[in-house]
Design an enzyme around this catalytic site. Sequence first.
Site, PDB file in Angstrom:
ATOM      1  N   GLY A  56       0.833  -1.192   0.000  1.00 57.39           N
ATOM      2  CA  GLY A  56       0.000   0.000   0.000  1.00 57.39           C
ATOM      3  C   GLY A  56       0.877   1.256   0.000  1.00 57.39           C
ATOM      4  O   GLY A  56       1.605   1.502  -0.936  1.00 57.39           O
ATOM      5  N   TRP A 108       5.240  -1.772   0.256  1.00 54.43           N
ATOM      6  CA  TRP A 108       5.167  -0.992   1.495  1.00 54.43           C
ATOM      7  C   TRP A 108       5.354  -1.887   2.723  1.00 54.43           C
ATOM      8  O   TRP A 108       5.890  -1.446   3.742  1.00 54.43           O
ATOM      9  CB  TRP A 108       3.839  -0.252   1.581  1.00 54.43           C
ATOM     10  CG  TRP A 108       3.526   0.242   2.963  1.00 54.43           C
ATOM     11  CD1 TRP A 108       2.624  -0.283   3.846  1.00 54.43           C
ATOM     12  CD2 TRP A 108       4.161   1.325   3.658  1.00 54.43           C
ATOM     13  NE1 TRP A 108       2.642   0.408   5.039  1.00 54.43           N
ATOM     14  CE2 TRP A 108       3.580   1.403   4.948  1.00 54.43           C
ATOM     15  CE3 TRP A 108       5.166   2.235   3.313  1.00 54.43           C
ATOM     16  CZ2 TRP A 108       3.966   2.357   5.886  1.00 54.43           C
ATOM     17  CZ3 TRP A 108       5.548   3.188   4.249  1.00 54.43           C
ATOM     18  CH2 TRP A 108       4.948   3.233   5.518  1.00 54.43           C
ATOM     19  N   HIS A 157       6.671  -6.188 -10.281  1.00 58.68           N
ATOM     20  CA  HIS A 157       6.429  -5.847  -8.881  1.00 58.68           C
ATOM     21  C   HIS A 157       5.420  -6.762  -8.199  1.00 58.68           C
ATOM     22  O   HIS A 157       5.483  -6.947  -6.984  1.00 58.68           O
ATOM     23  CB  HIS A 157       5.929  -4.400  -8.794  1.00 58.68           C
ATOM     24  CG  HIS A 157       5.743  -3.920  -7.388  1.00 58.68           C
ATOM     25  ND1 HIS A 157       6.798  -3.694  -6.533  1.00 58.68           N
ATOM     26  CD2 HIS A 157       4.614  -3.651  -6.670  1.00 58.68           C
ATOM     27  CE1 HIS A 157       6.344  -3.284  -5.359  1.00 58.68           C
ATOM     28  NE2 HIS A 157       5.027  -3.248  -5.406  1.00 58.68           N
TER      29      HIS A 157
END
Length: 324
Positions: free
Chosen positions: A44, A112, A296
């Site tokens: 996030g 994150w 990613h």
Amino acid sequence: MSRVLFPNIAVYHQEWLDVGDGHQLYIEQSGNPNGIAVVYLHGGPGGGSSKNHRRYFDPEKYRIILFDQRGCGRSKPSPSLNDNTPHHLVADLEVIRKHLSISRWLVSGGSWGTTLALLYGIKYPQAILGFILRGIFLGTKAEYNWLYNASGAASFFPEYYREFTEQVANINNVSVLQGYYDVLTGPNEIAAIAASKAWCLWELRLSTLAPHSPAEIQDDDYPHRALCMAKISSHYFVNHCFIDEGEILASIDNIKDIPAIILHGRYDMVCPLHSADKLVQHWPSAQLQILPQAGHSGFELQTIDGFCKAADTMANFIAEQSVE
């Protein structure tokens, strides 16, 4: 032989834990209650956990703990920016560990989630058995500028970036990031929902080498997840992630002796590889595995293979250490 995710398993316990400041965190446990405790930290900020995160770990070896960070997912209230900083999230993580009567655990996460894992480890190194981290993000200005300024990822995806910036085209004299934050936290709920979908679509398009199907953003819960992700992410990034520039690398000696396996896609367009490379130069106990055909996303084939193998490697290492 390439590994695949473990079969989807049922949760054996779930709860909402009151951590103060008006926040209750959703926590679930699965796998072996007597196994190695592992916590997975979602991305996030504000992304929420996924049932597939528990599938990285052998349920016979691991006691698997997932939770939704404050203000997002199934935690309450959601979305919420109140008392929502990395310092709160690190404190929440330690509250969870103590609440679950865990002495030490394996800390894992993606994107994150790696930032949060590193900040937590720096403050509470005595609670860590090891790390498995995917898609390193150090919370620096260069990293979020890469995502939201025209000279970064936009140079690889110019048509997608134009579409992304259209949502804030009528907001003058502010950056794209500030424009999104203003819309997402403003009084116009319809505009905020549209902006949150555009925010998440931009990142989704950058996340994997394989094109995404529109079906992936059509599930019933998507509008809520997108609003959490966009609102909380923009809140963090306009505030420089609430951490000092270079803070993580400057404090890495606190965890220098803790083993870590770091996985990073060669073609990661959300969190470029140089951050992971820089991190391991400062961290002698960390091993970087560059995935040559991955971006990613945590669910590309090479990333799944690498993460599942890393989890097995860590389980064997921890078992050997406990015997000694």
